[in-house]
Scaffold this active site. Structure first.
Site, PDB file in Angstrom:
ATOM      1  N   SER A  96       8.842   6.649  -5.007  1.00  0.00           N
ATOM      2  CA  SER A  96       8.207   6.653  -6.357  1.00  0.00           C
ATOM      3  C   SER A  96       8.681   7.725  -7.210  1.00  0.00           C
ATOM      4  O   SER A  96       9.285   8.834  -6.657  1.00  0.00           O
ATOM      5  CB  SER A  96       6.571   6.615  -5.995  1.00  0.00           C
ATOM      6  OG  SER A  96       6.113   5.679  -5.280  1.00  0.00           O
TER       7      SER A  96
HETATM    8  N1  SAH Z   1       5.382   6.766  -0.626  1.00  0.00           N
HETATM    9  C1  SAH Z   1       6.810   6.212  -0.425  1.00  0.00           C
HETATM   10  C2  SAH Z   1       7.006   5.100  -1.158  1.00  0.00           C
HETATM   11  C3  SAH Z   1       7.476   4.070  -0.532  1.00  0.00           C
HETATM   12  S1  SAH Z   1       7.538   2.290  -1.138  1.00  0.00           S
HETATM   13  C4  SAH Z   1       7.681   7.363  -0.733  1.00  0.00           C
HETATM   14  O1  SAH Z   1       7.454   8.534  -1.089  1.00  0.00           O
HETATM   15  O2  SAH Z   1       8.852   7.045  -0.499  1.00  0.00           O
HETATM   16  C5  SAH Z   1       5.945   1.585  -0.489  1.00  0.00           C
HETATM   17  C6  SAH Z   1       6.268   1.666   1.128  1.00  0.00           C
HETATM   18  O3  SAH Z   1       4.975   0.909   1.611  1.00  0.00           O
HETATM   19  C7  SAH Z   1       7.593   1.056   1.819  1.00  0.00           C
HETATM   20  O4  SAH Z   1       7.991   1.823   2.686  1.00  0.00           O
HETATM   21  C8  SAH Z   1       6.914  -0.385   2.437  1.00  0.00           C
HETATM   22  O5  SAH Z   1       7.564  -0.724   3.648  1.00  0.00           O
HETATM   23  C9  SAH Z   1       5.460   0.302   2.837  1.00  0.00           C
HETATM   24  N2  SAH Z   1       4.428  -1.030   2.951  1.00  0.00           N
HETATM   25  C10 SAH Z   1       4.265  -2.060   2.306  1.00  0.00           C
HETATM   26  N3  SAH Z   1       3.155  -2.854   2.824  1.00  0.00           N
HETATM   27  C11 SAH Z   1       2.687  -2.203   3.875  1.00  0.00           C
HETATM   28  C12 SAH Z   1       1.763  -2.171   4.627  1.00  0.00           C
HETATM   29  N4  SAH Z   1       1.064  -3.468   4.906  1.00  0.00           N
HETATM   30  N5  SAH Z   1       1.503  -1.245   5.679  1.00  0.00           N
HETATM   31  C13 SAH Z   1       2.224  -0.361   5.836  1.00  0.00           C
HETATM   32  N6  SAH Z   1       3.189   0.121   4.951  1.00  0.00           N
HETATM   33  C14 SAH Z   1       3.334  -0.854   3.827  1.00  0.00           C
END
Ligand code: SAH
Length: 224
Positions: free
Chosen positions: A72
């Site tokens: 993000s």
């Molecule tokens: N906070 C992260 C943002 C990653 S994007 C950062 O700082 O890099 C969102 C993330 O949520 C992705 O890695 C995706 O795989 C995860 N995600 C999506 N659905 C999910 C679920 N049901 N359970 C766990 N993780 C999930």
């Protein structure tokens, strides 16, 4: 003499000056919590992306981390972190979507205990390595479908989500403490809002903060 390893300090575009510029930008956008701002000074965001993207790590942009996922934008990480610290209680935090681990690291320096679940195994493994480099001891990671939360460690003071479900997942609301537990996550399908839901007994107080664009929250896990 500065003994910090080069890898953590960064060079060129990842230098202290570039970090200072990012912090100024965050302040201009309304981020005011000193502890949150300090994270962008101290946590090496360039460690959380591929080396080829390192020069963009201190710009206020989201960055690809593979598997169609993104780290993000700093403004969003800062805003969500402020919302965590503004919660009535924020000692034990569950994060849904570890991704690169950057938001996880920010949370780890702001609260006592961070639990973070991720559904894509290779992303989780990379995040684990980065968190080990930073020597963070108050973070626990789990490969799991975040729709289920982390029942064994519940209840949590705050649950923060970095992927968007279409409606607030009931299991997550169940796993909040009853006296002021907070769910902070993007919610919506075609239109998403960063949303805060605060639990007071049977009552839920819902506040839409601002329109956002996150990857969708998906079900199931993706092992290697
Ligand atoms: N906070 C992260 C943002 C990653 S994007 C950062 O700082 O890099 C969102 C993330 O949520 C992705 O890695 C995706 O795989 C995860 N995600 C999506 N659905 C999910 C679920 N049901 N359970 C766990 N993780 C999930």
């Amino acid at each position: 003499m500065n003994r910090e390893p080069d890898m953590l300090r960064g060079i060129g575009m990842t230098s202290q000056r570039t970090r200072a510029r990012l912090i100024e930008r965050l302040v201009e956008q309304g981020i005011s919590n000193f502890r949150v701002l300090a994270c962008f000074e101290t946590i090496p965001r360039h460690l959380f992306v591929d080396e080829a993207l390192g020069h963009k790590a201190y710009e206020d942009v989201s960055l690809p981390i593979g598997y169609a996922q993104t780290l993000s934008q700093p403004y969003i990480v800062a805003r969500m972190s402020e919302l965590v610290l503004a919660a009535p209680h924020h000692e034990r935090v569950l994060e849904i979507g570890t991704g690169s681990g950057f938001q996880t690291s920010v949370l780890a320096s702001l609260v006592d205990e961070v639990y973070s679940v991720e559904r894509i195994q290779p992303l989780q493994e990379k995040a684990r390595q980065r968190l080990a480099i930073l020597n963070l001891k108050n973070v626990w990671l789990k490969l799991a479908d975040g729709f289920m939360g982390w029942p064994d460690e519940a209840p949590f003071d705050v649950i923060i989500g970095t992927a968007a479900p279409s409606v607030p997942p009931p299991e997550l609301l169940d796993q909040l403490i009853p006296d002021g537990g907070r769910l902070i996550m993007p919610i919506g399908e075609t239109e998403q809002f960063l949303t805060v839901i605060e639990k007071h007994g049977d009552e839920l107080i819902i506040e839409q903060i601002e329109p956002v664009l996150f990857v969708p929250m998906l079900t199931g896990i993706k092992a290697k």
